[in-house]
Motif scaffolding. Structure first.
Motif, short mmCIF file in Angstrom:
data_model
loop_
_atom_site.label_atom_id
_atom_site.label_comp_id
_atom_site.label_asym_id
_atom_site.label_seq_id
_atom_site.Cartn_x
_atom_site.Cartn_y
_atom_site.Cartn_z
N MET A 178 42.18 45.47 39.47
CA MET A 178 43.31 45.58 40.40
C MET A 178 43.71 44.20 40.92
SD MET A 178 45.50 47.26 42.25
CE MET A 178 45.11 48.99 42.00
N ASN A 179 44.98 43.85 40.75
CA ASN A 179 45.49 42.56 41.23
C ASN A 179 46.58 42.81 42.27
OD1 ASN A 179 43.91 41.42 39.19
ND2 ASN A 179 45.61 41.43 37.75
N GLY A 199 36.52 45.57 45.76
CA GLY A 199 35.55 44.95 44.87
C GLY A 199 36.14 43.87 43.99
N VAL A 200 37.13 43.14 44.54
CA VAL A 200 37.73 42.03 43.80
C VAL A 200 37.63 40.76 44.65
CG1 VAL A 200 39.31 43.56 42.54
CG2 VAL A 200 40.07 42.49 44.68
N LEU A 201 38.07 39.63 44.09
CA LEU A 201 37.96 38.38 44.84
C LEU A 201 39.18 38.16 45.74
CD1 LEU A 201 36.49 35.90 42.18
CD2 LEU A 201 35.29 37.17 43.97
N HIS A 202 38.93 37.53 46.88
CA HIS A 202 40.01 37.17 47.80
C HIS A 202 40.35 35.71 47.60
CE1 HIS A 202 41.28 36.03 52.14
NE2 HIS A 202 42.33 36.45 51.47
N ILE A 203 41.63 35.44 47.38
CA ILE A 203 42.10 34.05 47.26
C ILE A 203 43.18 33.84 48.31
CG2 ILE A 203 43.18 32.35 45.74
CD1 ILE A 203 42.39 34.30 43.39
N ALA A 204 43.01 32.83 49.15
CA ALA A 204 44.01 32.53 50.18
C ALA A 204 44.57 31.14 49.90
CB ALA A 204 43.39 32.59 51.57
N ILE A 262 42.67 32.87 37.59
CA ILE A 262 42.09 33.08 36.25
C ILE A 262 40.64 33.55 36.38
CG2 ILE A 262 41.31 31.88 34.14
CD1 ILE A 262 43.88 30.17 34.35
N GLN A 263 39.90 32.88 37.24
CA GLN A 263 38.49 33.23 37.44
C GLN A 263 38.36 34.64 38.03
OE1 GLN A 263 36.45 30.89 40.33
NE2 GLN A 263 34.48 31.86 39.90
N ALA A 264 39.24 34.96 39.00
CA ALA A 264 39.16 36.28 39.65
C ALA A 264 39.45 37.39 38.64
CB ALA A 264 40.13 36.34 40.82
N VAL A 265 40.47 37.20 37.82
CA VAL A 265 40.82 38.24 36.84
C VAL A 265 39.66 38.45 35.88
CG1 VAL A 265 42.36 38.78 34.90
CG2 VAL A 265 43.31 37.97 37.06
N ASP A 266 39.02 37.37 35.53
CA ASP A 266 37.85 37.44 34.67
C ASP A 266 36.75 38.28 35.31
OD1 ASP A 266 36.86 36.53 32.23
OD2 ASP A 266 35.50 35.15 33.26
N GLN A 267 36.72 38.28 36.67
CA GLN A 267 35.67 39.01 37.39
C GLN A 267 36.16 40.34 37.96
OE1 GLN A 267 33.56 36.42 40.15
NE2 GLN A 267 33.72 34.71 38.73
N GLY A 268 37.32 40.82 37.52
CA GLY A 268 37.74 42.17 37.91
C GLY A 268 38.99 42.27 38.75
N GLY A 269 39.53 41.16 39.22
CA GLY A 269 40.80 41.23 39.94
C GLY A 269 40.84 40.36 41.18
N TYR A 270 42.00 40.42 41.86
CA TYR A 270 42.17 39.57 43.04
C TYR A 270 43.05 40.24 44.09
CZ TYR A 270 46.69 38.45 40.80
OH TYR A 270 47.93 38.53 40.21
N VAL A 271 42.81 39.79 45.34
CA VAL A 271 43.81 39.94 46.39
C VAL A 271 44.20 38.51 46.73
CG1 VAL A 271 44.30 40.65 48.75
CG2 VAL A 271 42.83 42.08 47.31
N LEU A 272 45.46 38.18 46.46
CA LEU A 272 45.94 36.81 46.67
C LEU A 272 46.89 36.80 47.86
CD1 LEU A 272 46.57 33.84 45.89
CD2 LEU A 272 48.05 34.71 44.08
N ASP A 273 46.54 36.02 48.89
CA ASP A 273 47.47 35.94 50.03
C ASP A 273 48.05 34.55 50.16
OD1 ASP A 273 46.60 34.43 52.56
OD2 ASP A 273 44.80 35.65 52.25
N GLY A 322 47.89 37.21 31.28
CA GLY A 322 47.34 38.51 31.69
C GLY A 322 46.88 38.53 33.14
N LEU A 323 47.61 37.81 34.00
CA LEU A 323 47.20 37.68 35.41
C LEU A 323 48.11 38.42 36.36
CD1 LEU A 323 46.73 33.80 35.34
CD2 LEU A 323 44.95 35.51 34.95
N ARG A 324 49.09 39.13 35.83
CA ARG A 324 50.15 39.68 36.66
C ARG A 324 49.64 40.65 37.73
NH1 ARG A 324 55.68 42.52 35.40
NH2 ARG A 324 56.37 40.72 34.25
#
Ligand code: ADP
Length: 188
Positions: free
Chosen positions: A1-2, A25-30, A73-84, A104-106
């Motif tokens: 989930m992105n 269960g995904v990575l947070h990127i701010a 890129i790293q987050a998608v590799d690990q299952g997804g991101y929440v990007l704020d 494939g990051l959309r």
């Protein structure tokens, strides 16, 4: 989930981003945190952006893209991101579209945290008392809110047109907003 989180300064992007990422269960990127880390390290990028950030202006598109892209890129590799905090303008969104498609990051969903304008300044000044961010003075916050209206708010129409926008009432308590976002994410 992105998921992309957009909203004005003080709308709770950072707070919600951290909690949502954990629940999903995904990575947070701010985006702002990535920039502040560069400023703290006094890296070449940090030295370049420090004054712009302190004035509440957007940093150049390619600089923020260069920081955000490897993290995504790293987050998608690990299952997804929440990007704020990214994208913050239609040009940034367009710049990223082809790139994120081909890699494939959309984002699956774009969540807009909607908060009454008169609430924002009060929230940020309350936070300023404890966090001491260089850009949380009243004058700079006013400018950040203006930059939001001019540069970032057109993203609402942009993503609505693409059919991926979800609007959440973010005036309430943190947990209530989290639940509202999670309900939307589950609905897809
Ligand atoms: P806020 O949303 O409360 O302003 P952020 O931590 O998201 O806080 O951003 C802080 C500052 O970092 C912005 O005012 C801007 O200078 C810079 N910044 C963050 N994201 C971007 C972006 N996508 N493009 C350009 N500048 C950005």
């Amino acid at each position: 989930m992105n998921v992309l989180l957009i909203g004005p300064p003080g709308s709770g992007k950072g707070t919600q981003g951290a909690v949502l990422a954990q629940r999903l269960g995904v990575l947070h990127i701010a985006a702002g945190d990535l920039l502040r880390a560069e400023v703290e390290q006094a890296s070449p990028v940090g030295r370049r952006v420090q004054a712009m950030m302190a004035r509440g202006e957007l940093v150049p598109d390619l600089i923020i893209l260069a920081l955000v892209l490897p993290a995504v890129i790293q987050a998608v590799d690990q299952g997804g991101y929440v990007l704020d905090g990214y994208p913050r303008s239609v040009p940034q969104a367009e710049l990223t579209r082809d790139l994120s498609d081909s890699l494939g990051l959309r984002a699956d969903l774009v969540v807009y945290l909607d908060v009454a304008r008169e609430e924002l300044m009060a929230r940020i000044l309350a936070r300023a008392a404890t966090e001491g961010r260089a850009d949380d003075t009243e004058e700079v916050v006013r400018h950040r809110l203006q930059v939001f209206e001019e540069a970032t708010s057109p993203l609402v129409a942009y993503y609505r047109e693409l059919g991926v926008l979800r609007v959440v009432d973010a005036n309430g308590p943190v947990e209530q907003v989290t639940q509202a976002v999670l309900a939307l994410v589950e609905r897809g």
